[in-house]
Design a protein around this motif. Sequence first.
Motif, PDB file in Angstrom:
ATOM      1  N   SER A  77       7.926   2.998  -2.137  1.00 24.82           N
ATOM      2  CA  SER A  77       9.195   2.814  -2.841  1.00 24.82           C
ATOM      3  C   SER A  77       9.110   1.672  -3.841  1.00 24.82           C
ATOM      4  O   SER A  77       8.387   0.701  -3.630  1.00 24.82           O
ATOM      5  N   VAL A  78       9.816   1.834  -4.937  1.00 20.05           N
ATOM      6  CA  VAL A  78       9.830   0.831  -6.001  1.00 20.05           C
ATOM      7  C   VAL A  78      11.269   0.637  -6.479  1.00 20.05           C
ATOM      8  O   VAL A  78      11.992   1.611  -6.695  1.00 20.05           O
ATOM      9  N   GLN A  83      18.337  -6.645 -13.199  1.00 18.33           N
ATOM     10  CA  GLN A  83      18.796  -7.530 -14.265  1.00 18.33           C
ATOM     11  C   GLN A  83      18.248  -8.937 -14.031  1.00 18.33           C
ATOM     12  O   GLN A  83      18.151  -9.375 -12.889  1.00 18.33           O
ATOM     13  N   PRO A  84      17.925  -9.647 -15.125  1.00 12.63           N
ATOM     14  CA  PRO A  84      17.394 -11.007 -14.994  1.00 12.63           C
ATOM     15  C   PRO A  84      18.254 -11.893 -14.088  1.00 12.63           C
ATOM     16  O   PRO A  84      17.725 -12.601 -13.235  1.00 12.63           O
ATOM     17  N   VAL A 100       8.859  -4.867  -0.697  1.00  9.21           N
ATOM     18  CA  VAL A 100       9.396  -3.931  -1.681  1.00  9.21           C
ATOM     19  C   VAL A 100       8.771  -4.240  -3.036  1.00  9.21           C
ATOM     20  O   VAL A 100       8.761  -5.393  -3.467  1.00  9.21           O
ATOM     21  N   SER A 101       8.249  -3.215  -3.707  1.00 12.89           N
ATOM     22  CA  SER A 101       7.698  -3.414  -5.046  1.00 12.89           C
ATOM     23  C   SER A 101       8.808  -3.294  -6.077  1.00 12.89           C
ATOM     24  O   SER A 101       9.811  -2.626  -5.842  1.00 12.89           O
ATOM     25  N   THR A 102       8.616  -3.922  -7.219  1.00 13.08           N
ATOM     26  CA  THR A 102       9.594  -3.795  -8.294  1.00 13.08           C
ATOM     27  C   THR A 102       8.893  -3.461  -9.612  1.00 13.08           C
ATOM     28  O   THR A 102       7.700  -3.717  -9.767  1.00 13.08           O
ATOM     29  N   ALA A 103       9.637  -2.875 -10.528  1.00 15.31           N
ATOM     30  CA  ALA A 103       9.106  -2.582 -11.865  1.00 15.31           C
ATOM     31  C   ALA A 103      10.254  -2.715 -12.856  1.00 15.31           C
ATOM     32  O   ALA A 103      11.430  -2.654 -12.471  1.00 15.31           O
ATOM     33  N   GLY A 109       8.085   2.144 -13.200  1.00 14.94           N
ATOM     34  CA  GLY A 109       8.168   2.364 -11.756  1.00 14.94           C
ATOM     35  C   GLY A 109       7.403   3.604 -11.337  1.00 14.94           C
ATOM     36  O   GLY A 109       6.699   3.618 -10.325  1.00 14.94           O
ATOM     37  N   MET A 110       7.527   4.670 -12.140  1.00 15.69           N
ATOM     38  CA  MET A 110       6.811   5.922 -11.845  1.00 15.69           C
ATOM     39  C   MET A 110       5.306   5.709 -11.942  1.00 15.69           C
ATOM     40  O   MET A 110       4.547   6.209 -11.113  1.00 15.69           O
TER      41      MET A 110
END
Lengths: 134, 134
Positions: A77-78, A83-84, A100-103, A109-110
């Motif tokens: 999951s990403v 938002q900053p 949890v990963s973020t993009a 993200g994909m």
Amino acid sequence: MERIPILKMGDFLLVTIQVDLYDQLAENLETDLVNSVKKYESKGVLIDISSVSIIDSFMGRILGNIGMMSKIMGAESVIVGMQPAVAITLVELGLTLTGVSTALNVEKGMDLLRSKIELSDNQSDYDDYDDDTE
Amino acid sequence: MERIPILKMGDFLLVTIQVDLYDQLAENLETDLVNSVKKYESKGVLIDISSVSIIDSFMGRILGNIGMMSKIMGAESVIVGMQPAVAITLVELGLTLTGVSTALNVEKGMDLLRSKIELSDNQSDYDDYDDDTE
């Protein structure tokens, strides 16, 4: 509207969070999401929070839960589109979204999901190879 | 949360409507969408209404407007995920969503968009050919 829609896009699921999550809604989302991962045999989950401007510890915990649940069901999951101001708040509150990963956005993200899946596929190929040689 | 997020996915834009549209929100959505079509040179717009359980003439008009605006900007648009009850209501109210295509879910909507874009590309190729031979 009591449920957050989960959109199937190929091997991935996309969830856009646009409303404040309260207990029942968050619980429904968790249940729906794991059910969808099973139903569609999804390999990845994208959670878009680009319209979330305020984050609290409850929301942080839910996002973490979703990540862990997906992982147990075999899907990566990403979280995308943070938002900053939300990132600043998270760090200042000491919420680290462990595991949890973020993009930056859905497309990145994909890409991240694809590379993660490829990596874990290669890993399992390698494991298979190990088994064969034993 | 005052704005509905617009997600860029390759050549397409995806909008998930999860909240009741009121005047200002609908106006913002229309503005944001045409701006995004311009910014990303998008060829198609997907509008997911799977969490919309009640539709009225205002919502119907907004969806129609979005379709027309996208068309003028050179992007095709498809409404996806309509609930059966909403389809029944639309027909019973006599709201026909003129000029707007629909599809069962996001994936079928993307396929429809792709075929529409291909068709219009072929059409313009044909037009070019005509111009050359004149």
